[in-house]
Design an enzyme around this catalytic site. Structure first.
Site, PDB file in Angstrom:
ATOM      1  N   LYS A  76       0.861  -1.182   0.000  1.00  0.00           N
ATOM      2  CA  LYS A  76       0.000   0.000   0.000  1.00  0.00           C
ATOM      3  C   LYS A  76       0.898   1.234   0.000  1.00  0.00           C
ATOM      4  CE  LYS A  76      -3.904   2.021   2.597  1.00  0.00           C
ATOM      5  NZ  LYS A  76      -4.791   1.894   3.777  1.00  0.00           N
ATOM      6  N   SER A 151      -9.837   2.003   2.862  1.00  0.00           N
ATOM      7  CA  SER A 151      -8.934   2.729   2.003  1.00  0.00           C
ATOM      8  C   SER A 151      -7.911   1.863   1.255  1.00  0.00           C
ATOM      9  CB  SER A 151      -8.174   3.757   2.849  1.00  0.00           C
ATOM     10  OG  SER A 151      -7.332   3.113   3.777  1.00  0.00           O
ATOM     11  N   SER A 175     -10.150  -0.312   7.004  1.00  0.00           N
ATOM     12  CA  SER A 175      -9.499  -0.146   5.695  1.00  0.00           C
ATOM     13  C   SER A 175      -8.791  -1.371   5.129  1.00  0.00           C
ATOM     14  CB  SER A 175      -8.509   1.012   5.744  1.00  0.00           C
ATOM     15  OG  SER A 175      -9.188   2.241   5.689  1.00  0.00           O
TER      16      SER A 175
END
Lengths: 484, 95
Positions: A76, A151, A175
């Site tokens: 990420k 997210s 997330s």
């Protein structure tokens, strides 16, 4: 090769069926082919990946290889990667080349994993649909009109579309778990303090926690084993040995007790999602689990408390982005205040600004007790609910998200509706507990996730409970047709 | 608790965020909606409940007051918007 799990790829590498270089090349080709459509990656690190793969192959030839040696993964874009852009999905860090590696990145590299690139995400991890990213929305491979969740939407899509066999994510209010659910993959948010936050760009420091996303619980066990552990550079890292998560996968249950919180099955839960989740619970009954009802009476207060605590911490954490030492700086500032206010206004998107403003307000003189202190008291009540529930059961189960993936653009102009997407995940962060989402079926062609919540440091138990389900079912093996 | 554009401007100043005047009403609406959501907390009596600042109720770990990091000024300043002679440049603060 792209349809194998990390465990299978590790076995294939060990058996000499393919080299890490071949494997990495295959995934890079898939990324080149599919990423323009999906937008799961912000940055692809092809050359360094191939170099890392060749080193991994050399290690293996010398007999110096572990289960992750030569296995490609994605990070990420919230984790700092030395020499590689680390944008956090924001314009303010669009040209930020991290000067060091996050502990998680360092540890996975030390285990031999190869980084394919950096995945797309909601800006500063603030969002539940991946639509707040400066780099544009990510599309859900199960239905290109649907959001992937957020997210960690890019990581979830990379795994679901077979662009990477595993990826890192972070979870402040859901997330990891919510995008895992919406994309049909498995993801675990560990206990707060289990995985180092060093080099992981901060959103809300008392809630943020990194974790793995992959196809199976077994793969998550492999990745988490490499990511977890004490880090003196993170002041809230917990000094406690990391158990062998893989060894725990097949542990017998001995009358496992699963609690269903009645508050998680009431108003707000989509009826078809409820049916899929109930079927998954039935499967657990068949596997010998003892299922009982529990109560988490303060559940409905989790979102209100979170939207004070997280913005308050974010307003403080994001104060560092001031246009002085790194990140975006506006043109021709007329004075220092203008430099600060305009650099930040140009660098941050609307949702980040909203949360900074809410947090600033909640912490401002005269409002602190009514908002921040009150939210911390509610946080205690929520945590106490879980403590009482875990006196009765080993694991709590319920839906990860109240609906399947919604359509792109559907909620982007209505922050409150968007926030409700995390109604079952947020309380887990407030309490600091571990939570896992695993795929358990579909509504139409959109996946449904089951959330398992464990007691503190019971990651081994959660992975074990998810693994046993995946041994008996095949939802985790389903592949979106266009990306098979 | 409803906020108006003037309050938004005040909060934006505290947060060092430039908000265009024409955007202030929309922020005011969104922020008021968020504060309405948050106001659900007021339905609960929390008298006597100890605030929870941290999930694990642990004590802050301290380390010895020793230099642990090497000097990496050049690396760190390589990503700065403007530097000169090892210093970060900003507009003049003192006339």
């Amino acid at each position: 090769m792209h349809d194998k799990t990390i465990a299978q790829l590790g076995a294939g590498l060990a058996a000499g069926e393919f080299s890490s270089e071949e494997l990495v090349r295959a995934f890079l080709e898939r990324i080149a082919r599919h990423n323009p459509q999906l937008n799961a990656f912000i940055t692809v690190t092809a050359e360094p990946a191939l170099a890392q793969a060749r080193v991994a192959d050399q290690h293996r030839q010398r007999g110096d290889a572990g289960p992750l040696t030569g296995v490609p993964i994605a990070h990420k874009d919230i984790f700092c990667t030395s020499g590689v852009r680390t944008s956090c999905g924001s314009r303010i860090l669009d040209r930020f080349i991290a000067p060091y590696d996050a502990t998680v990145v360092e540890k996975l590299a030390a285990a031999g994993a190869v980084m394919l690139g950096k995945t797309n995400m909601d800006e500063f991890a603030m969002g539940s649909s991946n639509e707040t990213s400066f780099y544009g929305p990510v599309r859900n491979p199960w239905d290109l009109e649907a959001v992937p969740g957020g997210s960690s939407g890019g990581s979830a899509v990379a795994v679901a579309a077979r662009l990477a066999p595993g990826a890192t994510g972070t979870d402040t209010g859901g997330s990891i778990r919510q995008p895992a659910a919406l994309c049909g993959v498995t993801g675990i948010k560990p206990t707060y303090g289990r995985v180092s936050r060093w080099g992981m760009i901060a959103y809300a420091s008392s809630l943020d926690q990194g974790g793995p996303m992959a196809r199976t619980a077994e793969d998550c066990a492999l990745l988490l084993g490499a990511m977890a552990g004490f880090d003196p550079r993170d002041s809230t890292s917990v000094d406690r040995p990391v158990p062998d998560y893989v060894a725990a996968l097949d542990r017998p249950w001995d009358g496992l007790k699963i609690g269903l919180p009645k508050e998680y099955f009431g108003e707000g839960l989509d009826g078809e999602v409820a049916r899929v989740v109930e079927k998954a619970i039935d499967e657990y009954r068949k596997l010998g689990a003892n299922v009982i009802e529990v109560s988490l009476p303060n559940s409905q207060l989790a979102i209100p408390a979170y939207y004070v605590i997280a913005p308050a911490e974010c307003s403080s954490n994001l104060a560092r982005f001031d246009g002085v030492r790194y990140g975006h700086r506006c043109e021709n500032p007329k004075d220092l205040l203008d430099l600060y206010t305009r650099s930040r206004a140009e660098g941050f998107g609307a949702e980040v600004k909203r949360r900074i403003l809410v947090g600033t307000f909640a912490l401002s003189a005269g409002y602190y007790d009514a908002y921040y202190l009150k939210a911390q008291q509610i946080r205690r009540l929520i945590s106490d609910d879980f403590r009482r529930a875990f006196e009765q059961v080993d694991v709590i189960a319920g839906p990860t998200s109240p609906t399947v993936a919604f359509n792109l653009g559907e909620k982007v102009d209505d922050p409150i509706t968007m926030y409700l997407s995390d109604i079952y995940t947020i309380a887990v962060n407030l309490a600091g507990l571990p939570g896992l989402s695993l795929p358990v079926g579909f509504v139409g062609q959109r996946p449904v996730g089951l959330q398992l919540i464990g007691n503190y440091f019971a990651e081994d138990r959660l992975l074990n409970v998810a693994h046993r389900y995946q041994q008996a079912t095949d939802w985790h093996r389903r592949t979106p047709a266009a990306f098979a | 608790m409803p906020l108006g554009p003037a309050e938004v401007a005040k909060i934006a100043h505290l947060a060092r965020l430039a908000i265009r005047e024409q955007d202030a009403p929309a922020y005011a609406r969104n922020l008021s909606a968020i504060l309405d959501l948050v106001a659900q907390m007021n339905a609960v009596d929390t008298a006597g409940v100890v605030p929870m600042a941290h999930p694990l109720d642990m004590a802050q770990r301290l380390r010895a007051d020793e230099v642990a990091e090497p000097d990496q000024r050049e690396r760190f300043q390589a990503i700065a918007p403007r530097t000169e002679a090892g210093l970060y440049l900003v507009p003049k603060v003192i006339e």
